[in-house]
Design an enzyme around this catalytic site. Structure first.
Site, PDB file in Angstrom:
ATOM      1  N   HIS A 100      -3.834   6.917   2.520  1.00  0.00           N
ATOM      2  CA  HIS A 100      -4.158   5.616   1.925  1.00  0.00           C
ATOM      3  C   HIS A 100      -5.572   5.220   2.359  1.00  0.00           C
ATOM      4  CE1 HIS A 100      -4.031   1.506   0.771  1.00  0.00           C
ATOM      5  NE2 HIS A 100      -3.908   1.029   1.994  1.00  0.00           N
TER       6      HIS A 100
ATOM      7  N   CYS B  33       0.812  -1.224   0.000  1.00  0.00           N
ATOM      8  CA  CYS B  33       0.000   0.000   0.000  1.00  0.00           C
ATOM      9  C   CYS B  33       0.843   1.271   0.000  1.00  0.00           C
ATOM     10  CB  CYS B  33      -0.948   0.001   1.188  1.00  0.00           C
ATOM     11  SG  CYS B  33      -2.000  -1.438   1.189  1.00  0.00           S
TER      12      CYS B  33
ATOM     13  N   ASN C 187     -10.113  -0.617  -0.955  1.00  0.00           N
ATOM     14  CA  ASN C 187      -8.662  -0.488  -0.840  1.00  0.00           C
ATOM     15  C   ASN C 187      -8.014  -1.088  -2.096  1.00  0.00           C
ATOM     16  OD1 ASN C 187      -5.964  -0.716  -0.209  1.00  0.00           O
ATOM     17  ND2 ASN C 187      -6.282  -1.611   1.818  1.00  0.00           N
TER      18      ASN C 187
HETATM   19  O1  UT7 Z   1      -4.056  -1.539   3.258  1.00  0.00           O
HETATM   20  C1  UT7 Z   1      -3.101  -2.336   3.894  1.00  0.00           C
HETATM   21  C2  UT7 Z   1      -3.237  -2.269   5.322  1.00  0.00           C
HETATM   22  N1  UT7 Z   1      -4.496  -2.850   5.761  1.00  0.00           N
HETATM   23  C3  UT7 Z   1      -5.249  -2.197   6.617  1.00  0.00           C
HETATM   24  O2  UT7 Z   1      -4.937  -1.088   6.995  1.00  0.00           O
HETATM   25  C4  UT7 Z   1      -6.435  -2.919   7.182  1.00  0.00           C
HETATM   26  C5  UT7 Z   1      -6.444  -2.802   8.684  1.00  0.00           C
HETATM   27  N2  UT7 Z   1      -7.517  -3.548   9.336  1.00  0.00           N
HETATM   28  C6  UT7 Z   1      -8.825  -3.243   9.189  1.00  0.00           C
HETATM   29  O3  UT7 Z   1      -9.199  -2.372   8.427  1.00  0.00           O
HETATM   30  C7  UT7 Z   1      -9.815  -3.978  10.064  1.00  0.00           C
HETATM   31  O4  UT7 Z   1      -9.098  -4.703  11.041  1.00  0.00           O
HETATM   32  C8  UT7 Z   1     -10.735  -4.961   9.278  1.00  0.00           C
HETATM   33  C9  UT7 Z   1     -11.695  -4.169   8.399  1.00  0.00           C
HETATM   34  C10 UT7 Z   1      -9.907  -5.904   8.443  1.00  0.00           C
HETATM   35  C11 UT7 Z   1     -11.570  -5.771  10.267  1.00  0.00           C
HETATM   36  O5  UT7 Z   1     -12.312  -4.899  11.121  1.00  0.00           O
HETATM   37  P1  UT7 Z   1     -12.233  -5.053  12.701  1.00  0.00           P
HETATM   38  O6  UT7 Z   1     -13.143  -4.049  13.245  1.00  0.00           O
HETATM   39  O7  UT7 Z   1     -10.797  -5.004  13.096  1.00  0.00           O
HETATM   40  O8  UT7 Z   1     -12.857  -6.482  12.916  1.00  0.00           O
HETATM   41  P2  UT7 Z   1     -12.239  -7.720  13.670  1.00  0.00           P
HETATM   42  O9  UT7 Z   1     -11.243  -8.422  12.792  1.00  0.00           O
HETATM   43  O10 UT7 Z   1     -11.801  -7.303  15.032  1.00  0.00           O
HETATM   44  O11 UT7 Z   1     -13.509  -8.627  13.808  1.00  0.00           O
HETATM   45  C12 UT7 Z   1     -14.616  -8.248  14.627  1.00  0.00           C
HETATM   46  C13 UT7 Z   1     -15.737  -9.241  14.392  1.00  0.00           C
HETATM   47  C14 UT7 Z   1     -15.285 -10.703  14.444  1.00  0.00           C
HETATM   48  O12 UT7 Z   1     -16.325 -11.456  15.024  1.00  0.00           O
HETATM   49  P3  UT7 Z   1     -16.241 -11.911  16.544  1.00  0.00           P
HETATM   50  O13 UT7 Z   1     -14.983 -12.731  16.682  1.00  0.00           O
HETATM   51  O14 UT7 Z   1     -16.189 -10.637  17.344  1.00  0.00           O
HETATM   52  O15 UT7 Z   1     -17.497 -12.688  16.735  1.00  0.00           O
HETATM   53  C15 UT7 Z   1     -15.147 -11.072  12.987  1.00  0.00           C
HETATM   54  O16 UT7 Z   1     -15.301 -12.442  12.760  1.00  0.00           O
HETATM   55  O17 UT7 Z   1     -16.285  -9.039  13.090  1.00  0.00           O
HETATM   56  C16 UT7 Z   1     -16.274 -10.280  12.381  1.00  0.00           C
HETATM   57  N3  UT7 Z   1     -16.090 -10.014  10.966  1.00  0.00           N
HETATM   58  C17 UT7 Z   1     -17.107  -9.765  10.136  1.00  0.00           C
HETATM   59  N4  UT7 Z   1     -18.429  -9.717  10.322  1.00  0.00           N
HETATM   60  C18 UT7 Z   1     -19.203  -9.442   9.253  1.00  0.00           C
HETATM   61  C19 UT7 Z   1     -14.922  -9.917  10.276  1.00  0.00           C
HETATM   62  N5  UT7 Z   1     -15.184  -9.641   8.996  1.00  0.00           N
HETATM   63  C20 UT7 Z   1     -16.532  -9.548   8.876  1.00  0.00           C
HETATM   64  C21 UT7 Z   1     -17.378  -9.264   7.800  1.00  0.00           C
HETATM   65  N6  UT7 Z   1     -18.706  -9.223   8.043  1.00  0.00           N
HETATM   66  N7  UT7 Z   1     -16.926  -9.036   6.563  1.00  0.00           N
END
Ligand code: UT7
Length: 333
Positions: free
Chosen positions: A256, A116, A286
């Site tokens: 970004h 990125c 992204n």
């Molecule tokens: O560009 C390169 C660099 N990349 C980034 O900067 C990305 C950085 N990370 C992020 O943007 C976020 O961490 C994500 C968008 C990838 C994920 O969001 P989050 O708020 O960090 O979610 P999480 O991984 O902490 O997951 C929270 C919950 C989980 O469920 P439980 O364990 O709390 O029951 C996940 O399984 O949300 C669940 N989950 C989803 N639910 C519905 C994860 N993905 C999804 C989804 N739809 N697509």
């Protein structure tokens, strides 16, 4: 007269026609529009579809548009740098493939792999060749074909990314416009949190790597999120401090586009009101190395000669950094 700097004299973006909405994704994985919008800010993303199409085909569209709008002949281009992690092949590079397909015969090129942050690394590299007087017309591209390396059964990654990017033309100017300064960083120990497991020399492709889904993006989202906010904010602040810039001096912060919550946290940490922050994540998601040139392309009609911009990014590697530049032209209405 100011010293010679590399100024962006044109920008051309490209996104494929096919739109993949959050509603479409609801039919593919266990997710929903509300979760995606509230956790990422994304409404839709573009997907490159078509037999035999590759990253270079998007690059060719960007380059052709850029040459036309800047009245530049292909043979005038001396160098082309392409930032991407989804090049057509592991080798050869995609930059020279783009040159070949776009009729650029007098240039040499290469790819930069910084995920990125690729556009920041590539823009800095291209600017140095112009500043030193080595070349007068350099194209810098940031693009990615992320849908080619996504697992559309993994809801944690497939909802975030899209395809597209943009190209800029760099030319020497002595009117104070151009790339002024940059802070670029990397920490290779971050590679465990965001990578593709197989396909390289560590784990060459095999039936086993395919069966294990190792040719897709792997990300530990929460860890990457925390590093992204801290790292982008600190390089923006370092760059402003060493150039004696206040928030009032900066016209646009261009971050970004990985997650609207990351963008807002960086803006907040650096005390920028959101009115000065460029955001288009809702349309494209992204696009990895493509986000920053896509932002410049979208904002081009609003940018004025002399506007002070800070571009910032964070990505796989880990790689991150910020560039301070002064915009070089007014867009004719
Ligand atoms: O560009 C390169 C660099 N990349 C980034 O900067 C990305 C950085 N990370 C992020 O943007 C976020 O961490 C994500 C968008 C990838 C994920 O969001 P989050 O708020 O960090 O979610 P999480 O991984 O902490 O997951 C929270 C919950 C989980 O469920 P439980 O364990 O709390 O029951 C996940 O399984 O949300 C669940 N989950 C989803 N639910 C519905 C994860 N993905 C999804 C989804 N739809 N697509």
């Amino acid at each position: 007269m100011s010293k010679k700097l590399a100024t962006i004299t044109g920008v051309q973006g490209y996104v494929p026609e096919h739109v993949l909405t959050n509603k479409d994704l609801e039919k593919m994985v266990d997710t929903n529009d509300e979760w995606i919008q509230s956790r990422t800010g994304i409404k839709e993303r573009r997907i490159l579809k078509g037999e035999g199409l590759a990253a270079s085909d998007m690059g060719v569209e960007m380059v052709k548009g850029l040459l036309a709008k800047t009245n530049t002949k292909p043979e005038e281009i001396e160098m082309l740098i392409c930032a991407t992690i989804t090049g057509d092949m592991i080798f050869p590079d995609t930059a020279n493939t783009i040159c070949d397909k776009a009729g650029i015969k007098n240039a040499f090129g290469y790819d930069i792999n910084a995920a990125c942050s690729g556009f920041l690394y590539a823009l800095t590299t291209g600017a140095k060749f112009v500043e030193t007087g080595t070349y007068k017309k350099v194209i810098v591209i940031g693009l990615d074909f992320m849908s080619s390396i996504l697992d559309y059964t993994d809801r944690a990654t497939c909802i975030i990314f899209g395809d597209g990017g943009g190209a800029v033309l760099l030319e020497p100017r002595e009117d104070g416009t151009g790339v002024q300064d940059q802070v670029l960083k990397a920490d290779g120990s971050g590679r465990e949190f965001l990578h593709m497991k197989a396909g390289g020399s560590l784990r060459p492709p095999s039936a086993e790597t395919v069966a294990n889904n190792e040719h897709y993006v792997y990300q530990e989202g929460r860890t990457v999120f925390k590093h992204a906010v801290k790292s982008m904010a600190s390089t923006v602040q370092d760059l402003m401090k060493r150039n004696s810039l206040t928030n009032d001096d900066i016209d646009w912060l261009i971050p970004h586009q990985a997650n609207i919550r990351i963008i807002k946290s960086v803006a907040n940490a650096c005390d920028f009101p959101m009115e000065k922050v460029v955001v288009n994540i809702e349309k494209y998601g992204n696009t990895t190395a493509g986000t920053l040139p896509l932002c410049l392309w979208d904002w081009e009609p609003r940018l004025k000669k002399g506007d002070k911009l800070i571009l910032t990014a964070f990505g796989g590697g880990f790689t991150w950094g910020s560039i301070y530049l002064v915009w070089g032209y007014d867009t004719p209405s």
